[in-house]
Motif scaffolding. Sequence first.
Motif, PDB file in Angstrom:
ATOM      1  N   PRO A 129       0.780  -1.242   0.000  1.00 55.61           N
ATOM      2  CA  PRO A 129       0.000   0.000   0.000  1.00 55.61           C
ATOM      3  C   PRO A 129       0.810   1.290   0.000  1.00 55.61           C
ATOM      4  O   PRO A 129       0.507   2.224  -0.752  1.00 55.61           O
ATOM      5  CB  PRO A 129      -0.845  -0.136   1.271  1.00 55.61           C
ATOM      6  CG  PRO A 129      -1.051  -1.611   1.409  1.00 55.61           C
ATOM      7  CD  PRO A 129       0.246  -2.222   0.987  1.00 55.61           C
ATOM      8  N   MET A 130       1.856   1.377   0.829  1.00 47.08           N
ATOM      9  CA  MET A 130       2.652   2.609   0.879  1.00 47.08           C
ATOM     10  C   MET A 130       3.320   2.871  -0.462  1.00 47.08           C
ATOM     11  O   MET A 130       3.377   4.010  -0.930  1.00 47.08           O
ATOM     12  CB  MET A 130       3.699   2.517   1.985  1.00 47.08           C
ATOM     13  CG  MET A 130       3.133   2.731   3.381  1.00 47.08           C
ATOM     14  SD  MET A 130       2.493   4.407   3.641  1.00 47.08           S
ATOM     15  CE  MET A 130       4.011   5.346   3.623  1.00 47.08           C
ATOM     16  N   ASP A 131       3.839   1.810  -1.093  1.00 48.00           N
ATOM     17  CA  ASP A 131       4.486   1.959  -2.396  1.00 48.00           C
ATOM     18  C   ASP A 131       3.462   2.330  -3.465  1.00 48.00           C
ATOM     19  O   ASP A 131       3.748   3.127  -4.364  1.00 48.00           O
ATOM     20  CB  ASP A 131       5.200   0.665  -2.793  1.00 48.00           C
ATOM     21  CG  ASP A 131       6.320   0.308  -1.835  1.00 48.00           C
ATOM     22  OD1 ASP A 131       6.934   1.235  -1.276  1.00 48.00           O
ATOM     23  OD2 ASP A 131       6.573  -0.892  -1.626  1.00 48.00           O
ATOM     24  N   GLY A 132       2.265   1.740  -3.369  1.00 47.75           N
ATOM     25  CA  GLY A 132       1.217   2.060  -4.333  1.00 47.75           C
ATOM     26  C   GLY A 132       0.799   3.518  -4.249  1.00 47.75           C
ATOM     27  O   GLY A 132       0.594   4.182  -5.272  1.00 47.75           O
ATOM     28  N   LEU A 133       0.679   4.027  -3.026  1.00 48.30           N
ATOM     29  CA  LEU A 133       0.306   5.429  -2.861  1.00 48.30           C
ATOM     30  C   LEU A 133       1.399   6.349  -3.390  1.00 48.30           C
ATOM     31  O   LEU A 133       1.117   7.372  -4.026  1.00 48.30           O
ATOM     32  CB  LEU A 133       0.029   5.733  -1.386  1.00 48.30           C
ATOM     33  CG  LEU A 133      -0.539   7.114  -1.082  1.00 48.30           C
ATOM     34  CD1 LEU A 133      -1.866   7.351  -1.799  1.00 48.30           C
ATOM     35  CD2 LEU A 133      -0.705   7.314   0.421  1.00 48.30           C
ATOM     36  N   ALA A 134       2.661   5.979  -3.151  1.00 50.64           N
ATOM     37  CA  ALA A 134       3.776   6.770  -3.691  1.00 50.64           C
ATOM     38  C   ALA A 134       3.760   6.756  -5.219  1.00 50.64           C
ATOM     39  O   ALA A 134       4.008   7.779  -5.866  1.00 50.64           O
ATOM     40  CB  ALA A 134       5.102   6.225  -3.168  1.00 50.64           C
ATOM     41  N   ALA A 135       3.447   5.589  -5.805  1.00 45.93           N
ATOM     42  CA  ALA A 135       3.366   5.496  -7.264  1.00 45.93           C
ATOM     43  C   ALA A 135       2.235   6.358  -7.806  1.00 45.93           C
ATOM     44  O   ALA A 135       2.354   6.987  -8.862  1.00 45.93           O
ATOM     45  CB  ALA A 135       3.173   4.043  -7.690  1.00 45.93           C
ATOM     46  N   LEU A 136       1.126   6.401  -7.081  1.00 47.66           N
ATOM     47  CA  LEU A 136      -0.007   7.240  -7.484  1.00 47.66           C
ATOM     48  C   LEU A 136       0.385   8.707  -7.446  1.00 47.66           C
ATOM     49  O   LEU A 136       0.085   9.472  -8.365  1.00 47.66           O
ATOM     50  CB  LEU A 136      -1.182   6.967  -6.542  1.00 47.66           C
ATOM     51  CG  LEU A 136      -2.517   7.643  -6.862  1.00 47.66           C
ATOM     52  CD1 LEU A 136      -3.076   7.137  -8.188  1.00 47.66           C
ATOM     53  CD2 LEU A 136      -3.525   7.387  -5.738  1.00 47.66           C
ATOM     54  N   ARG A 137       1.067   9.121  -6.396  1.00 42.62           N
ATOM     55  CA  ARG A 137       1.469  10.521  -6.243  1.00 42.62           C
ATOM     56  C   ARG A 137       2.492  10.950  -7.289  1.00 42.62           C
ATOM     57  O   ARG A 137       2.566  12.123  -7.626  1.00 42.62           O
ATOM     58  CB  ARG A 137       2.055  10.742  -4.849  1.00 42.62           C
ATOM     59  CG  ARG A 137       1.024  10.717  -3.729  1.00 42.62           C
ATOM     60  CD  ARG A 137       1.696  11.049  -2.406  1.00 42.62           C
ATOM     61  NE  ARG A 137       0.726  11.227  -1.347  1.00 42.62           N
ATOM     62  CZ  ARG A 137       0.008  12.324  -1.159  1.00 42.62           C
ATOM     63  NH1 ARG A 137       0.149  13.346  -1.989  1.00 42.62           N
ATOM     64  NH2 ARG A 137      -0.844  12.414  -0.162  1.00 42.62           N
ATOM     65  N   SER A 138       3.287   9.994  -7.762  1.00 46.56           N
ATOM     66  CA  SER A 138       4.337  10.330  -8.730  1.00 46.56           C
ATOM     67  C   SER A 138       3.939   9.972 -10.158  1.00 46.56           C
ATOM     68  O   SER A 138       4.792   9.896 -11.038  1.00 46.56           O
ATOM     69  CB  SER A 138       5.646   9.625  -8.344  1.00 46.56           C
ATOM     70  OG  SER A 138       5.474   8.223  -8.283  1.00 46.56           O
TER      71      SER A 138
END
Length: 301
Positions: A129-138
Amino acid sequence: MDLARLKILRELSRCGTMAAAGEALSLSPSAISQQIAQLELEAGVSLTERRGRGVILTPAGEALVGYAERVMVVLDEAKSEMAQLKREIAGDLRVAAFPSIASVVIPQTITALRQVFPRLHVILDEMEPMDGLAALRSWRADVALIDDLSILLEGKQAGISRVPLAEDVLYALLPDHHPLARRHSISVTDLKHESWALDSTSSAFGDFIMNLCRRTGFEPELNASCKGFEMVAAMVSAGCSVSVAPGLRLTKKIIGVRAVKLRPEARRKISVAYRSGEKEHPAVKVFLEELLRSAARLGVH
């Protein structure tokens, strides 16, 4: 000002270090530093300052991040409107999802969408989840499945909207012959003298389980730190360990393993996140609608 550099400043504001921002954006720390230096030249003012091992934004940097957030939302809205005017749902839609939920709902969602929108290509990237949210933000993902064990869902995430998808109950996993395996429910304390196997691919989930044990007064003894649930299940099935796992992992029976409800009940909330400016993007809308239908059909709640 260069939009890519504004995105980097925004990520640096969130991460706090050049290394963490670089990891989120797939750039080296030196590349991040160079891009921030160039942005400071363009802005004519200092945007960051060192603070210990990290970096904090100056008032000018904070102000610029605020403008960058607004600009990016408007650009996402423009992209969404252009997609609507094409009157065709097509192209790539990148989805970041963690394994336990992805394996249950994503294949069915993709299959259903293919039948109606054959030119829409859903691309799954398995991420915690944390990596997915970072990918969404970037902008490396268009949609991300996240949970509240890894991310505080009650707080507002700037520029991010989310839709509740499911709630998932956690279970203790015991070898089938274990003395507690036939109980209707057990407490974590009942397992304080056991050896534990945990899936280490998600540090957030592992930390949650460790803290769950610590709050009841003991430090769990690990005899297996596994790179996936398959190995956790094998250790439990063989009688080597006990564990705790999400109910979504238990949709198929695991030979030799008994799942027992925890007392008091422990659960997590799962949501679908997307950038706020893409709320009306046709591909995002149809994916969300079909994902929710797939979850309902499969009884994920």
